[in-house]
Motif scaffolding. Sequence first.
Motif, PDB file in Angstrom:
ATOM      1  N   ASP A  29       0.855  -1.178   0.000  1.00  0.00           N
ATOM      2  CA  ASP A  29       0.000   0.000   0.000  1.00  0.00           C
ATOM      3  C   ASP A  29       0.896   1.234   0.000  1.00  0.00           C
ATOM      4  O   ASP A  29       1.781   1.362   0.844  1.00  0.00           O
ATOM      5  CB  ASP A  29      -0.883  -0.021   1.242  1.00  0.00           C
ATOM      6  CG  ASP A  29      -1.898   1.103   1.282  1.00  0.00           C
ATOM      7  OD1 ASP A  29      -1.732   2.104   0.549  1.00  0.00           O
ATOM      8  OD2 ASP A  29      -2.861   0.982   2.053  1.00  0.00           O
ATOM      9  N   GLU A  30       0.694   2.143  -0.932  1.00  0.00           N
ATOM     10  CA  GLU A  30       1.544   3.326  -1.042  1.00  0.00           C
ATOM     11  C   GLU A  30       1.391   4.273   0.140  1.00  0.00           C
ATOM     12  O   GLU A  30       2.228   5.129   0.365  1.00  0.00           O
ATOM     13  CB  GLU A  30       1.272   4.048  -2.355  1.00  0.00           C
ATOM     14  CG  GLU A  30       1.737   3.250  -3.557  1.00  0.00           C
ATOM     15  CD  GLU A  30       1.558   3.992  -4.867  1.00  0.00           C
ATOM     16  OE1 GLU A  30       1.261   5.203  -4.834  1.00  0.00           O
ATOM     17  OE2 GLU A  30       1.720   3.362  -5.913  1.00  0.00           O
ATOM     18  N   GLU A  31       0.312   4.138   0.906  1.00  0.00           N
ATOM     19  CA  GLU A  31       0.090   4.997   2.071  1.00  0.00           C
ATOM     20  C   GLU A  31       0.922   4.549   3.279  1.00  0.00           C
ATOM     21  O   GLU A  31       1.114   5.302   4.213  1.00  0.00           O
ATOM     22  CB  GLU A  31      -1.394   5.007   2.447  1.00  0.00           C
ATOM     23  CG  GLU A  31      -2.298   5.556   1.363  1.00  0.00           C
ATOM     24  CD  GLU A  31      -2.054   7.028   1.079  1.00  0.00           C
ATOM     25  OE1 GLU A  31      -1.868   7.790   2.042  1.00  0.00           O
ATOM     26  OE2 GLU A  31      -2.050   7.411  -0.090  1.00  0.00           O
ATOM     27  N   ILE A  32       1.383   3.307   3.252  1.00  0.00           N
ATOM     28  CA  ILE A  32       2.130   2.762   4.383  1.00  0.00           C
ATOM     29  C   ILE A  32       3.626   2.933   4.119  1.00  0.00           C
ATOM     30  O   ILE A  32       4.129   2.506   3.081  1.00  0.00           O
ATOM     31  CB  ILE A  32       1.795   1.273   4.581  1.00  0.00           C
ATOM     32  CG1 ILE A  32       0.315   1.110   4.870  1.00  0.00           C
ATOM     33  CG2 ILE A  32       2.647   0.678   5.695  1.00  0.00           C
ATOM     34  CD1 ILE A  32      -0.152  -0.326   4.905  1.00  0.00           C
ATOM     35  N   PRO A  33       4.353   3.558   5.044  1.00  0.00           N
ATOM     36  CA  PRO A  33       5.793   3.719   4.829  1.00  0.00           C
ATOM     37  C   PRO A  33       6.503   2.363   4.844  1.00  0.00           C
ATOM     38  O   PRO A  33       6.034   1.409   5.451  1.00  0.00           O
ATOM     39  CB  PRO A  33       6.248   4.586   5.998  1.00  0.00           C
ATOM     40  CG  PRO A  33       5.177   4.517   7.005  1.00  0.00           C
ATOM     41  CD  PRO A  33       3.919   4.145   6.298  1.00  0.00           C
ATOM     42  N   ARG A  34       7.628   2.282   4.158  1.00  0.00           N
ATOM     43  CA  ARG A  34       8.422   1.068   4.099  1.00  0.00           C
ATOM     44  C   ARG A  34       9.614   1.205   5.031  1.00  0.00           C
ATOM     45  O   ARG A  34       9.939   2.287   5.478  1.00  0.00           O
ATOM     46  CB  ARG A  34       8.892   0.805   2.672  1.00  0.00           C
ATOM     47  CG  ARG A  34       7.728   0.538   1.727  1.00  0.00           C
ATOM     48  CD  ARG A  34       8.164   0.235   0.326  1.00  0.00           C
ATOM     49  NE  ARG A  34       8.982   1.313  -0.201  1.00  0.00           N
ATOM     50  CZ  ARG A  34      10.021   1.128  -1.012  1.00  0.00           C
ATOM     51  NH1 ARG A  34      10.369  -0.066  -1.391  1.00  0.00           N
ATOM     52  NH2 ARG A  34      10.713   2.147  -1.454  1.00  0.00           N
ATOM     53  N   ILE A  35      10.273   0.092   5.289  1.00  0.00           N
ATOM     54  CA  ILE A  35      11.441   0.081   6.161  1.00  0.00           C
ATOM     55  C   ILE A  35      12.635  -0.435   5.367  1.00  0.00           C
ATOM     56  O   ILE A  35      12.534  -1.449   4.682  1.00  0.00           O
ATOM     57  CB  ILE A  35      11.195  -0.812   7.390  1.00  0.00           C
ATOM     58  CG1 ILE A  35      10.023  -0.267   8.194  1.00  0.00           C
ATOM     59  CG2 ILE A  35      12.454  -0.913   8.242  1.00  0.00           C
ATOM     60  CD1 ILE A  35       9.554  -1.166   9.295  1.00  0.00           C
ATOM     61  N   ARG A  59      15.002   4.200  15.142  1.00  0.00           N
ATOM     62  CA  ARG A  59      14.164   3.493  14.163  1.00  0.00           C
ATOM     63  C   ARG A  59      13.711   4.408  13.039  1.00  0.00           C
ATOM     64  O   ARG A  59      13.595   3.986  11.888  1.00  0.00           O
ATOM     65  CB  ARG A  59      12.952   2.870  14.855  1.00  0.00           C
ATOM     66  CG  ARG A  59      13.255   1.583  15.565  1.00  0.00           C
ATOM     67  CD  ARG A  59      11.982   0.871  15.985  1.00  0.00           C
ATOM     68  NE  ARG A  59      11.203   1.624  16.955  1.00  0.00           N
ATOM     69  CZ  ARG A  59      11.353   1.552  18.257  1.00  0.00           C
ATOM     70  NH1 ARG A  59      12.247   0.763  18.777  1.00  0.00           N
ATOM     71  NH2 ARG A  59      10.600   2.277  19.067  1.00  0.00           N
ATOM     72  N   GLU A  60      13.443   5.656  13.346  1.00  0.00           N
ATOM     73  CA  GLU A  60      12.920   6.607  12.363  1.00  0.00           C
ATOM     74  C   GLU A  60      13.830   6.744  11.138  1.00  0.00           C
ATOM     75  O   GLU A  60      13.347   6.917  10.022  1.00  0.00           O
ATOM     76  CB  GLU A  60      12.701   7.968  13.021  1.00  0.00           C
ATOM     77  CG  GLU A  60      12.120   9.022  12.110  1.00  0.00           C
ATOM     78  CD  GLU A  60      10.674   8.757  11.708  1.00  0.00           C
ATOM     79  OE1 GLU A  60      10.295   9.209  10.617  1.00  0.00           O
ATOM     80  OE2 GLU A  60       9.932   8.107  12.470  1.00  0.00           O
ATOM     81  N   GLN A  61      15.131   6.626  11.329  1.00  0.00           N
ATOM     82  CA  GLN A  61      16.061   6.805  10.204  1.00  0.00           C
ATOM     83  C   GLN A  61      15.928   5.719   9.135  1.00  0.00           C
ATOM     84  O   GLN A  61      16.411   5.886   8.022  1.00  0.00           O
ATOM     85  CB  GLN A  61      17.499   6.883  10.707  1.00  0.00           C
ATOM     86  CG  GLN A  61      18.022   5.613  11.335  1.00  0.00           C
ATOM     87  CD  GLN A  61      19.417   5.761  11.886  1.00  0.00           C
ATOM     88  OE1 GLN A  61      20.292   6.338  11.240  1.00  0.00           O
ATOM     89  NE2 GLN A  61      19.624   5.266  13.095  1.00  0.00           N
ATOM     90  N   PHE A  62      15.243   4.625   9.438  1.00  0.00           N
ATOM     91  CA  PHE A  62      15.107   3.527   8.486  1.00  0.00           C
ATOM     92  C   PHE A  62      13.732   3.492   7.813  1.00  0.00           C
ATOM     93  O   PHE A  62      13.474   2.643   6.980  1.00  0.00           O
ATOM     94  CB  PHE A  62      15.380   2.195   9.194  1.00  0.00           C
ATOM     95  CG  PHE A  62      16.717   2.183   9.859  1.00  0.00           C
ATOM     96  CD1 PHE A  62      17.877   2.151   9.100  1.00  0.00           C
ATOM     97  CD2 PHE A  62      16.833   2.269  11.233  1.00  0.00           C
ATOM     98  CE1 PHE A  62      19.121   2.169   9.700  1.00  0.00           C
ATOM     99  CE2 PHE A  62      18.067   2.289  11.852  1.00  0.00           C
ATOM    100  CZ  PHE A  62      19.222   2.240  11.080  1.00  0.00           C
ATOM    101  N   ILE A  63      12.865   4.429   8.162  1.00  0.00           N
ATOM    102  CA  ILE A  63      11.532   4.488   7.569  1.00  0.00           C
ATOM    103  C   ILE A  63      11.595   5.312   6.294  1.00  0.00           C
ATOM    104  O   ILE A  63      12.139   6.407   6.271  1.00  0.00           O
ATOM    105  CB  ILE A  63      10.507   5.076   8.553  1.00  0.00           C
ATOM    106  CG1 ILE A  63      10.409   4.167   9.786  1.00  0.00           C
ATOM    107  CG2 ILE A  63       9.148   5.241   7.882  1.00  0.00           C
ATOM    108  CD1 ILE A  63       9.513   4.695  10.874  1.00  0.00           C
ATOM    109  N   ILE A  64      11.035   4.750   5.219  1.00  0.00           N
ATOM    110  CA  ILE A  64      11.031   5.408   3.916  1.00  0.00           C
ATOM    111  C   ILE A  64       9.594   5.787   3.584  1.00  0.00           C
ATOM    112  O   ILE A  64       8.716   4.924   3.497  1.00  0.00           O
ATOM    113  CB  ILE A  64      11.573   4.474   2.819  1.00  0.00           C
ATOM    114  CG1 ILE A  64      12.987   4.024   3.174  1.00  0.00           C
ATOM    115  CG2 ILE A  64      11.521   5.156   1.448  1.00  0.00           C
ATOM    116  CD1 ILE A  64      13.492   2.884   2.316  1.00  0.00           C
TER     117      ILE A  64
END
Length: 71
Positions: A29-35, A59-64
């Motif tokens: 889903d494009e609305e959900i950020p990836r890791i 953790r935030e630094q790995f969220i795309i």
Amino acid sequence: MPKPDEELIRKMERLEKGFPDGVYVKPSDEEIPRINMRALSRYCAEKGLRPIELSDEEREQFIIYEEDEGR
């Protein structure tokens, strides 16, 4: 040597025709950020930590997010 089950082979071929690009997963889903799992794993190995032990800031630094990718 046993003969391959011809019916099973036909079923497998029919299934594979439904996935011409070889992808057998549902698109995300494009609305959900990836890791970025590769970077997260590397970071945890370097720090000697498990992902659950990271702070929210770490953790935030790995969220795309999609807007980060220019899509």
